[in-house]
Write a protein that holds these residues in place. Structure first.
Motif, mmCIF file in Angstrom:
data_model
loop_
_atom_site.group_PDB
_atom_site.id
_atom_site.type_symbol
_atom_site.label_atom_id
_atom_site.label_comp_id
_atom_site.label_asym_id
_atom_site.label_seq_id
_atom_site.Cartn_x
_atom_site.Cartn_y
_atom_site.Cartn_z
ATOM 1 N N LEU A 1 0.599 -1.326 -0.098
ATOM 2 C CA LEU A 1 -0.182 0.403 0.025
ATOM 3 C C LEU A 1 0.902 0.581 -0.306
ATOM 4 N N LEU A 2 1.996 1.513 0.467
ATOM 5 C CA LEU A 2 2.870 2.154 0.398
ATOM 6 C C LEU A 2 3.671 2.981 -0.571
ATOM 7 N N ASP A 3 3.534 1.518 -1.237
ATOM 8 C CA ASP A 3 4.413 1.896 -2.625
ATOM 9 C C ASP A 3 3.406 2.185 -3.765
ATOM 10 N N VAL B 1 8.621 12.278 2.733
ATOM 11 C CA VAL B 1 7.722 11.571 3.007
ATOM 12 C C VAL B 1 7.819 10.883 4.207
ATOM 13 N N ILE B 2 7.478 11.042 5.500
ATOM 14 C CA ILE B 2 8.176 10.366 6.414
ATOM 15 C C ILE B 2 7.218 8.812 7.272
ATOM 16 N N ASP C 1 14.834 3.310 2.286
ATOM 17 C CA ASP C 1 15.081 3.534 1.303
ATOM 18 C C ASP C 1 14.023 4.240 0.423
ATOM 19 N N VAL C 2 12.868 4.203 0.630
ATOM 20 C CA VAL C 2 12.144 4.160 0.044
ATOM 21 C C VAL C 2 11.545 6.081 0.260
ATOM 22 N N VAL C 3 11.686 5.605 1.524
ATOM 23 C CA VAL C 3 11.201 7.677 2.246
ATOM 24 C C VAL C 3 12.578 7.937 3.269
#
Length: 700
Positions: free
Chosen positions: A594-596, A609-610, A667-669
């Motif tokens: 869902l985050l992705d 985005v945190i 590594d994505v936020v």
């Protein structure tokens, strides 16, 4: 009810002049009808009230007197009293009332009764409902005459009472609201029969029935007409023609009812029905009933593209749900208020409610409209910075705070949440902040009365922590408890004492908390709040006036990647970024998919985005978050928590899951906000340890 009681402390100060004059007019009207007032010369009613009104300058008299006012019926000219609906709508939106049938049913009137006939048999209950809506802040109240035509009344044996029912409807609404200065709209609904070519009722018969009802409403003293819930354009056309035949000058709002696709029951699209109603001469074009705010807003946006006429929107309080055999409308007053703001931004000038809306909904919508009038603002285009002409230049983001600097440098930000205490002793929270600082946490995130609970001011705790611990606070700021003036005062104060980091959120409604009878304000939502903060950063107040030195806030917002209606969340996120948001903090993440998906959807308006991380404490805690807080938690996580056989094992499993989440999203936020359930700050640091392990592994 006596007139004096309306001047109690419950009536806003700005409305008391209007109430006083309304009472004077009511008294004059009664005397005029008795034939005891003179109409000309220095002692005439016009002269007396003209002198009275001069005392209240600069208020325009037109704010106080509707067209049915006695002044408009006397031959002596009084030009400042003229009522022009279209001109009035250019100044500010008007708020209409809500449902009549919903309230009658709630007061014990069975659904098989003829509601219109209650104007004769039970006028007190109708008068009471009108009064409730006027007290809630409605500018326009509609008469209880929706089904007051001969065809509908015939079903109950009252076809011969059209005149009595409709004239009584107009007079009841006037009597109930005279002290509030509201306008009375004659409600005219569909005939309830099919007309040609689909039915046996001719166009002439249909027009004659509408004419009969409208003549009675005019006799009852209505200020305007609302032709509503019309599903077939030809029927509405006959109603418009009848209205113009009765009184071509009587203001006319024409509203259709639509389906989820925005079409009338006869298939006419918003573009089609708007063009026809424009050509037929409706003063205001709109939609009401059938659907909730979302579908109606989409239709109104399409209508706006094809007509310059003023628009009206009166949605139901959502789609009805059957609960134990009853249709229940579930949209909260706060939700309807938020959509009132959206309708106004879309160009609507008359907003209200239909089925399921109550005085509570109208009161919340009144607050929303008042806030919009106070700010006199419009939302910027999505993903574009607001076009604010700054009085001063805001400091660069990297110079405003430690958090701002880390975001600019692209460094990973860590925050831990500390909830304010329920009393005045914040020693435990301050010690917790000191412990977290020693562990390398960047900032302390302090919520604002989470879940509408009563706690110490988070501004006070933020100041204590910054002063006594020396670590930055991130202040949650909600719209729930303050009007726009209070918001501005709070923010100026926060800026003055050195608070630099904000998360702007709408806030939980009081009904979720431990004081469900507390009232909410919600003058603005999170998007409006970001606009206000961004203006303060540019040295401007809510009216666009210079305030001297500007604030220097780092503006954060909330985001929920797990909402079922992700399109609406993305749409709101776009507007938040457009209003000036500089980073976002998500709800707790348990589902990386869902985050992705969320991150991909916001690529065109991406800000740092945190991610929110919540160490679960038990299987029950997980079920509560999933089912009551509506946090998206995969079944696999629930199974893992359920397998823990002791409380300690459950806490350890919750920390393990949180560490896995943080490790995978590292590594994505651009950061992580770790919650510390039940004040266990060591749980947060246990989760954050995975960052150090990751760095060591990468270095190796």
């Amino acid at each position: 009810m006596g007139g004096n009681c309306c001047l109690s402390g419950t009536v806003p100060k700005w409305n008391r002049t209007r109430i006083l004059l309304g009472n004077v007019v009511g008294a004059f009207r009664a005397d005029a009808q008795a034939g005891v007032l003179q109409t000309g010369g220095p002692g005439s009613i016009s002269s007396v009230l003209a002198a009275a009104l001069s005392v209240f300058s600069p208020f325009a008299a037109s704010q106080f007197f509707p067209p049915s006012c006695i002044l408009n019926r006397y031959p002596e000219p009084f030009p400042c009293m003229a009522f022009d609906l279209v001109s009035r709508l250019k100044k500010a939106p008007l708020l209409c009332d809500g449902a009549m049938g919903t309230l009658l049913y709630s007061k014990g009137v069975f659904i098989t009764r003829c509601y219109d006939e209650l104007n004769l048999s039970n006028p007190e209950i109708v008068r009471e409902i009108h009064h409730e809506y006027a007290r809630a802040g409605a500018d326009i109240v509609e008469t209880n005459t929706f089904g007051g035509n001969s065809f509908r009344l015939a079903r109950h044996g009252f076809a011969g009472h059209v005149r009595e029912i409709n004239t009584a409807g107009g007079r009841l609404a006037r009597e109930a609201t005279k002290s509030f200065g509201t306008w009375v709209a004659g409600s005219v609904g569909p005939l309830g029969v099919r007309i040609e070519p689909l039915g046996k009722i001719s166009l002439e018969e249909a027009r004659a029935s509408f004419r009969e009802q409208i003549e009675a409403l005019r006799e009852g003293g209505v200020d305007l007409l609302i032709l509503e819930t019309m599903g077939y354009l030809e029927e509405l056309h006959q109603a418009i023609q009848a209205a113009r035949e009765v009184d071509a000058a009587l203001p006319l709002i024409a509203q259709v009812t639509i389906d989820e696709d925005g079409n009338c029951l006869d298939g006419a699209s918003p573009e089609t029905f708007a063009a026809k109603l424009d050509a037929w001469g409706a003063d205001v074009i709109g939609c009401n009933c059938s659907v909730g705010p979302v579908a109606m807003l989409e239709a109104i946006e399409r209508v706006r593209r094809v007509t310059e006429r003023p628009l009206a929107a009166q949605p139901n309080a959502g789609m009805p749900r059957s609960v134990e055999g009853r249709n229940i409308y579930l949209c909260s007053p706060e939700y309807m208020a938020s959509y009132a703001r959206k309708f106004i931004r879309a160009g609507v000038q008359v907003v209200g409610g239909c089925c399921g809306t109550t005085p509570e909904h109208i009161k919340a919508m009144r607050s929303a409209l008042r806030a919009g009038e106070a700010k006199n603002r419009s939302v910027a285009e999505p993903a574009a910075r607001p076009r604010v002409e700054a009085a001063v230049s805001a400091p660069p983001l990297g110079e405003r705070s430690h958090i701002g600097a880390k975001l600019v440098r692209g460094e990973f930000v860590t925050m831990v949440e500390i909830v304010p205490p329920k009393g005045t002793d914040a020693a435990r929270e301050i010690e917790g902040a000191r412990f977290l600082k020693s562990c390398g946490v960047d900032a302390i995130n302090i919520p604002d009365s989470p879940r509408a609970s009563a706690r110490m001011s988070n501004q006070a705790l933020s100041l204590l922590i910054q002063q006594q611990v020396g670590i930055e606070a991130v202040l949650h700021y909600t719209c729930r408890d303050r009007n726009v003036l209070g918001i501005q005062s709070d923010l100026l104060g926060a800026g003055a004492v050195g608070i630099r980091n904000l998360i702007c959120i709408t806030g939980d409604p009081p009904k979720l908390g431990n004081y469900p009878d507390a009232t909410a304000v919600f003058d603005v939502d999170a998007i409006g709040l970001v606009n206000i903060v961004n203006a303060l950063n540019c040295g401007l107040d809510i009216g666009g006036n210079p305030i001297g030195s500007a604030t220097a806030f780092v503006i954060g917002v909330g985001a929920n990647p797990g909402l079922p209606n992700i399109d609406e969340e993305i749409h709101r996120f776009e507007y938040k970024v457009g209003a000036g948001a500089e980073y976002a903090v998500t709800q707790p993440v348990f589902d990386l998919g869902l985050l992705d998906r969320f991150l991909r959807r916001i690529e065109h308006c991406r800000i740092p985005v945190i991610a929110g991380i919540w160490p679960l404490t038990s299987a029950r805690n997980a079920e509560f978050m999933k089912n009551e807080l509506r946090v998206s938690i995969p079944d696999a996580v629930l199974v893992r928590m359920a397998r823990a056989t002791t409380a300690e094992a459950a806490r350890a499993e919750g920390i393990a899951i949180a560490r896995e989440m943080l490790s995978q999203l590292r590594d994505v936020v651009q950061g992580a906000q770790i919650s510390a359930p039940f004040g266990r700050y060591s749980s947060a640091t246990d989760v954050l340890e995975v960052l150090g392990e990751s760095r060591r592994a990468n270095a190796g």
